[in-house]
Scaffold this motif. Structure first.
Motif, PDB file in Angstrom:
ATOM      1  N   ASN A 123       0.814  -1.219   0.000  1.00 15.99           N
ATOM      2  CA  ASN A 123       0.000   0.000   0.000  1.00 15.99           C
ATOM      3  C   ASN A 123       0.845   1.265   0.000  1.00 15.99           C
ATOM      4  OD1 ASN A 123       0.971   0.005   2.611  1.00 15.99           O
ATOM      5  ND2 ASN A 123      -0.957   0.707   3.516  1.00 15.99           N
ATOM      6  N   ASN A 158      -4.507  -1.808  -2.529  1.00 15.09           N
ATOM      7  CA  ASN A 158      -5.496  -2.465  -1.670  1.00 15.09           C
ATOM      8  C   ASN A 158      -6.659  -3.022  -2.490  1.00 15.09           C
ATOM      9  OD1 ASN A 158      -3.977  -1.718   0.593  1.00 15.09           O
ATOM     10  ND2 ASN A 158      -5.063   0.243   0.777  1.00 15.09           N
ATOM     11  N   LYS A 178      -7.982  -1.864  -5.014  1.00 14.32           N
ATOM     12  CA  LYS A 178      -8.867  -0.827  -5.531  1.00 14.32           C
ATOM     13  C   LYS A 178      -8.134  -0.022  -6.595  1.00 14.32           C
ATOM     14  CE  LYS A 178     -11.429  -0.332  -1.182  1.00 14.32           C
ATOM     15  NZ  LYS A 178     -11.798   0.590  -0.067  1.00 14.32           N
ATOM     16  N   THR A 211      -9.803   5.144  -0.041  1.00  6.92           N
ATOM     17  CA  THR A 211      -8.925   4.059   0.408  1.00  6.92           C
ATOM     18  C   THR A 211      -7.684   4.620   1.091  1.00  6.92           C
ATOM     19  OG1 THR A 211      -7.750   2.068  -0.298  1.00  6.92           O
ATOM     20  CG2 THR A 211      -7.697   3.929  -1.805  1.00  6.92           C
ATOM     21  N   LYS A 259      -6.471   8.621   4.155  1.00  4.47           N
ATOM     22  CA  LYS A 259      -7.532   8.009   3.364  1.00  4.47           C
ATOM     23  C   LYS A 259      -7.773   8.913   2.158  1.00  4.47           C
ATOM     24  CE  LYS A 259     -11.133   6.007   5.269  1.00  4.47           C
ATOM     25  NZ  LYS A 259     -11.095   4.639   4.680  1.00  4.47           N
TER      26      LYS A 259
END
Length: 679
Positions: free
Chosen positions: A438, A455, A457, A483, A538
């Motif tokens: 990540n 992740n 995504k 995310t 995030k």
């Protein structure tokens, strides 16, 4: 067709992954996932596609490099070029064309490459051997090769060197097209190499490394363990030949020219032929990553430190000594006789990218960036079809131009450099981003976008900037859904008062300017990890990161052990190193003095050298009077241009390092009197 290629490759890489015990902890984002809109690099990639690659193929035809393959297929004729490694110019250009076709699909180019691949295949012998310098007339092979296969591989034959470039081209061609035509040729040759060389079989340290890197690429595509084990075997074969004289100072006689004077695990210094060396060090990094070999890792780490702290030019060039195209001793970095082969810069990019993937430290990308913006692109003219083989640091009219290349050439008898550039340029998007779980690394500041999976995504990152001329960087982060991940933005060493990641070069005066970062318009505090600003949050759709890098003109001074640069300064702005050229400075540059207090003005000049940031200042210059019997110092305007752009306007003086003051005057044999420092 391209979509099929990547599906097939993904399957192959999955197969390879099953066989691997370990790998690079950091993965480079493939060049096919990065789309450029950049005003600095995109035109260069387009010129490479439109000019460099077609010119390279045309010159391979005109110089009989293609004919060699045709004659090998017919088993008749006489080897028609100079060197036994001339086959590789075709392989490297196919590699560059393959990468290019991934970016710019071209049916005509594809058809030409297909026809060329067919000629390569026809020249291959039934057991996989492929070496036109022998196959054309086995009874009278090239004198560098010897009467039997592989007999002179340690010294001059380049049989395995040819194979290595074949493998690299084959993987690129397969990635770009999905076709296995060239790949099958390469695999047949690699199977032969693995059958001939290895424990209990023939043992030799390849004279010119790159087969090791090529075998690793084939291993990644196929998962065949023999390819990796043979690459490792070739590394471990070094340092065991009994025919050298370890007491000799001659690099050929003691084995150091080939990096064969001691086992690789015991090597700690960058030595010998610079291109061979940096291909070797790249392969050492590959094998260390794939096998977890800690001795190899310790060795290549030490060699890198030696290179960057004692043997690197301020432009990123390597290989100071013309005799043997090799690294010199520690701090041996002359200017007028600097060699700096363009191929060595290509190899240095490969090596530093691998070192970054091993360690995740920005210092490796700092060196890579220095090479890219200076010592590498100086090797190709702005027209895309004229080149430097070596890259001088100073050209003086009072010194014979025969000591270096004062002007560019379209081709060389040994034309490794033009074809090496042809393959490097289209792969450049693959150096911009990298990923580890990540953590997403932003390594180079090149406008464009990339699509990633973080992740599990989808995340798109878009860069907008006018780098290297301006330091305002904008990144738009656009995840498909909110995310958490870490965005690691490289804080260039030059923006942190670090000229290079060692004490070889330093900035004369520390800057008080700091890097600033905003997210969605608000200043943020951040932690620094190995030279990266770690932005952890995030991420939501269209989050904007703004980074401001200080773009001051900096004076660079060399370590006092570099005798050629005592009491001299070089000029740098952002990642770009500057030089003065005759065209802008009254026909002369060896008479310019840059005192410590000099203040430079930077201005963008779109009409000069395809658009550059130009530096000007008022400085003292030494002049000879009309009678040529006295000298004086006068004030004049000095203009400096990026080093990469020199020699695009004719032949004349150029210098990178400027004396800070006159320390002596030397009366030379020609009717010229000029200031000389540090006589």
């Amino acid at each position: 067709m391209v979509k099929f290629a990547f599906t097939a490759l993904a399957f192959s890489l999955t197969t390879a992954a099953l066989a691997q015990r370990s790998d690079y902890p950091i993965r480079a984002v493939p060049f096919t996932q990065v789309k450029l809109t950049d005003t600095f690099w995109l035109p260069r990639l387009k010129t490479n596609t439109d000019v460099t690659i077609p010119a390279s193929f045309q010159r391979c035809e005109a110089t009989n490099r293609v004919k060699n393959f045709e004659m090998a297929a017919a088993k008749q004729g006489k080897f028609a070029t100079t060197f036994p490694f001339d086959d590789t110019d075709i392989y490297k250009t196919i590699e560059g064309a393959s990468y290019s076709m991934s970016l710019y699909p071209d049916e005509k180019l594809g058809a030409y490459v297909d026809a060329l691949v067919a000629k390569v295949g026809a020249a291959q012998e039934p057991d996989g051997y492929l070496y036109t310098a022998r196959t054309i007339d086995p009874a009278h092979p090239h004198p560098w090769a010897g009467p039997e296969r592989w007999e002179k591989e340690r010294e001059l034959s380049h049989e395995l060197y040819n194979s290595g470039h074949l493998y690299e081209a084959a993987v690129a061609h397969y990635q770009a097209t999905g076709k296995k035509t060239l790949l099958n040729i390469a695999l047949k040759n690699a199977d032969l190499v693995c059958a001939v060389f290895g424990p209990g079989k023939r043992r030799v340290a390849p004279g010119h490394e790159i087969v090791e890197m090529g075998l690793v690429k084939l291993y990644r595509v196929t998962g065949k363990p023999e390819y990796l084990s043979t690459a490792k075997f070739f590394l471990e074969a070094r340092g065991h030949y009994k025919g050298y004289d370890p007491q000799s100072q001659d690099a050929w006689k003691n084995g150091s020219y080939w990096q064969d004077d001691k086992p690789v695990a015991d090597q700690r210094e960058a030595v010998g032929h610079a291109v061979r060396a940096e291909y070797l060090y790249s392969a050492m990094a590959d094998v260390a990553a794939l096998t977890g070999d800690q001795q190899l890792l310790a060795s290549v780490d030490s060699i890198w430190h030696n290179m960057v702290s004692k043997k690197l030019y301020v432009t990123g060039g390597t290989g100071a000594v013309p005799g043997g195209e090799r690294f010199g001793g520690n701090y041996e970095l002359p200017n007028t006789t600097a060699y700096n082969e363009t191929c060595a810069s290509v190899a240095n990019v490969y090596w530093n990218q691998r070192m970054f993937q091993l360690h995740g430290d920005s210092k490796y990308v700092d060196v890579l960036e220095k090479v890219l913006y200076n010592g590498l692109i100086s090797g190709v003219g702005l027209d895309g079809k004229s080149f430097f083989y070596s890259n001088a640091m100073q050209i003086k009219n009072s010194v014979s131009f025969a000591q270096s290349e004062p002007q560019r050439a379209g081709w060389f008898d040994c034309s490794c450099c033009p074809t090496n550039l042809a393959r490097l340029f289209p792969s450049l998007p693959g150096y911009v981003y990298a990923q580890k779980g990540n953590e997403v690394y932003v390594n180079l500041f090149v406008s464009g976008s990339t699509d990633l999976l973080v992740n599990k995504k989808k995340v798109q990152i878009t860069q907008q900037n006018n780098y290297p001329w301006q330091g305002d960087l904008k990144f738009t982060v656009n995840p498909a859904a909110s995310t958490d991940f870490n965005l690691l933005v490289r804080l260039p060493g030059w923006a942190r008062n670090e000229a290079v990641p060692s004490d070889l070069y330093t900035f004369a005066t520390p800057s008080q300017e700091k890097v600033s970062i905003k997210i969605n318009g608000k200043p943020v505090t951040y932690t620094v990890q190995k030279g990266y600003a770690v932005l952890a949050k995030k991420w939501r759709k269209n989050d904007v990161v703004e980074v401001t890098l200080p773009m001051e003109v900096r004076q660079v001074v060399a370590n006092s052990n570099v005798k050629a640069d005592l009491d001299k300064v070089a000029l740098q702005r952002g990642p770009v190193v500057y030089c003065a050229e005759w065209k802008d400075n009254g026909g002369k540059t060896s008479n310019l003095i840059v005192p410590t207090t000099t203040t430079f003005t930077a201005a963008y000049t779109p009409e000069v050298l395809n658009g550059i940031m130009q530096l000007t200042a008022t400085i003292p210059a030494v002049q000879v009077d009309a009678a040529k019997n006295s000298v004086r110092t006068v004030q004049q305007t000095m203009t400096a241009v990026p080093y990469y752009a020199w020699a695009n306007r004719g032949k004349g003086e150029m210098t990178v390092w400027f004396p800070q003051r006159v320390t002596d005057v030397d009366l030379i044999s020609q009717p010229i009197v000029e200031a000389v420092v540090n006589k």
